[in-house]
Design a protein around this motif. Structure first.
Motif, PDB file in Angstrom:
ATOM      1  N   ASN A 215      62.379  24.519 -34.650  1.00  0.00           N
ATOM      2  CA  ASN A 215      61.235  25.243 -34.108  1.00  0.00           C
ATOM      3  C   ASN A 215      59.987  24.661 -34.749  1.00  0.00           C
ATOM      4  O   ASN A 215      59.748  24.823 -35.931  1.00  0.00           O
ATOM      5  CB  ASN A 215      61.353  26.740 -34.410  1.00  0.00           C
ATOM      6  CG  ASN A 215      60.118  27.511 -33.982  1.00  0.00           C
ATOM      7  OD1 ASN A 215      59.148  27.604 -34.726  1.00  0.00           O
ATOM      8  ND2 ASN A 215      60.142  28.062 -32.782  1.00  0.00           N
ATOM      9  N   ASP A 217      56.698  24.825 -33.207  1.00  0.00           N
ATOM     10  CA  ASP A 217      55.420  25.423 -32.808  1.00  0.00           C
ATOM     11  C   ASP A 217      55.269  26.885 -33.179  1.00  0.00           C
ATOM     12  O   ASP A 217      54.248  27.503 -32.888  1.00  0.00           O
ATOM     13  CB  ASP A 217      55.202  25.252 -31.306  1.00  0.00           C
ATOM     14  CG  ASP A 217      56.304  25.894 -30.467  1.00  0.00           C
ATOM     15  OD1 ASP A 217      57.208  26.533 -31.056  1.00  0.00           O
ATOM     16  OD2 ASP A 217      56.256  25.752 -29.232  1.00  0.00           O
ATOM     17  N   ASP A 219      56.771  29.359 -31.892  1.00  0.00           N
ATOM     18  CA  ASP A 219      57.069  30.243 -30.770  1.00  0.00           C
ATOM     19  C   ASP A 219      58.392  30.962 -31.065  1.00  0.00           C
ATOM     20  O   ASP A 219      59.431  30.320 -31.154  1.00  0.00           O
ATOM     21  CB  ASP A 219      57.189  29.418 -29.488  1.00  0.00           C
ATOM     22  CG  ASP A 219      57.418  30.280 -28.246  1.00  0.00           C
ATOM     23  OD1 ASP A 219      57.807  31.447 -28.385  1.00  0.00           O
ATOM     24  OD2 ASP A 219      57.197  29.754 -27.129  1.00  0.00           O
TER      25      ASP A 219
END
Length: 410
Positions: A215, A217, A219
């Motif tokens: 992961n 970003d 998000d």
């Protein structure tokens, strides 16, 4: 310094194929030097997303600062953290600090492309949704035909269109003459973030195979999957996603940890990146009025700091064109300035597949032990030096930042 510049009288218009990173980086500099630049891109618009790319070392930073982009890249960076290698039970074996995998600063390729486009769109002509179909060189120009746009002529043509460059094929020959398979394949796609990762990644290895969930970003809903596996060169249609999915499913069948869930996500994904880990090897990067830049001429699929390499080499190519009387001398200067730099980055990239997918259990343990040692407090300085050695292997000329009097001198 601008008073000593000589804008070539026979190289005022330039067509660049490719609007990712290398092409717009070159367009930035050439437009400042007074060239009329057109960038053609086969995609209908700027490509979003993509893998994260990083910059490291003084050479990368120097060029980005001269472009006025260093701070903006920091504002849009991934802030990626530690990446861990786990066993099939999910137990951590070793963790690698952010600076090793992510350099001094890391950004998504799509975000970097946006920054470059924002800085060039008012001075550069962009043609999206089109591509070059033929090149015909004469004594004074290159006549170009396109799929959609009416034919045009340019003083120079630059292939900055990636590892599978169409310009390289048209000007130099089929890619089989230049593309060197490095014994591995890489794939990437998105899945739900069921592990709840937040700017971290976890890697699992089995002999000749590596798979990660990451992961980048922040998000909370989305994670990325990266797969690297050893294989001789495969025959498949690069447009056939279903066939690529079958290859991956066969390669990763039987692995534990999160792999069954990731393979389920593979079945459902509509977007998949799949390619060989390969390098372009060429004796020369120019032919007549055509020149190659970035991955098109000397790229590696991964591990060779290709984005930083492209940005630095774009700076050099533009600078040589702005300070040489003739494009032939400029191309020769460009190749001489970057040759050692390129070779060093490509040498670094040769080990990428073996690092991410060691061939045996013993080599997996050795890799983990090596990085456990290098990330210790005592050895951390050595690790830092290893990550920037190839990136710093060039002495940049102090090319002028702009030429205010270019039109008056032309």
């Amino acid at each position: 310094m601008t008073e000593n510049l000589r804008i070539p009288q026979h190289a005022r218009t330039v067509l660049i194929s490719g609007a990712s990173i290398a092409g717009p980086s070159l367009a930035y500099w050439l437009s400042r030097y007074g060239y009329a630049v057109t960038v053609v891109e086969k995609a209908p618009e700027l490509r979003e997303g993509g893998f994260a790319v990083d910059f490291r070392g003084d050479a990368h930073r120097t060029v980005l600062e001269r472009m006025g982009m260093w701070e903006e890249i920091h504002r849009r960076q991934t802030h990626m953290g530690v990446q861990s290698f786990v066993d099939e039970a999910g137990a951590e074996q070793v963790s690698v600090p952010a600076e090793f995998m992510s350099g001094d600063v890391e950004i998504f390729r799509g975000e970097l492309s946006k920054i470059l486009y924002e800085r060039t769109r008012n001075s550069v002509e962009y043609i999206f949704g089109d591509s070059i179909t033929s090149l015909e060189e004469t004594a004074d120009e290159v006549r170009v035909t396109f799929e959609r746009t009416a034919p045009r002529s340019y003083d120079l043509v630059v292939g900055a269109d990636g590892l599978h460059s169409h310009v390289r094929r048209l000007a130099f020959g089929d890619e089989s003459l230049f593309l060197r398979h490095l014994g591995h394949y890489v794939a990437g796609y998105d899945v739900p973030n069921d592990l709840g990762l937040d700017r971290t990644a976890r890697w699992l290895n089995a002999p000749g195979r590596g798979v990660s969930v990451n992961n980048y970003d922040g998000d909370p809903a989305r994670a990325g999957v990266s797969m690297v596996f050893a294989s001789p060169e495969l025959t498949y249609d690069r447009r056939d996603i279903a066939a690529q999915k079958r290859i991956l499913a066969e390669q990763y069948a039987g692995l534990g940890w999160e792999v069954p869930r990731l393979l389920k996500g593979l079945e459902e994904t509509e977007e998949l990146y799949f390619d060989a880990i390969a390098q372009v090897r060429m004796d020369r990067w120019s032919k007549g009025r055509v020149v190659l830049l970035g991955d098109a001429g000397y790229g590696a699929t991964m591990g060779g700091m290709g984005t930083g390499l492209a940005v630095v080499c774009a700076y050099v190519l533009a600078g040589e064109l702005a300070t040489q009387r003739d494009h032939r001398a400029a191309f020769a200067g460009y190749e001489a300035e970057i040759r050692e730099f390129v070779m060093g980055c490509q040498k670094t990239a040769e080990g990428a597949g073996g690092f991410l997918a060691p061939p045996t259990e013993k080599k997996i343990r050795t890799r983990n032990f090596t990085y456990r040692m290098l990330t210790s407090k005592v050895m951390s300085g050595i690790l830092a030096k290893l990550t920037v050695k190839a990136a710093n292997n060039i002495k940049l000329k102090d090319y002028p930042a702009q030429l205010a009097s270019v039109r008056a001198a032309a």
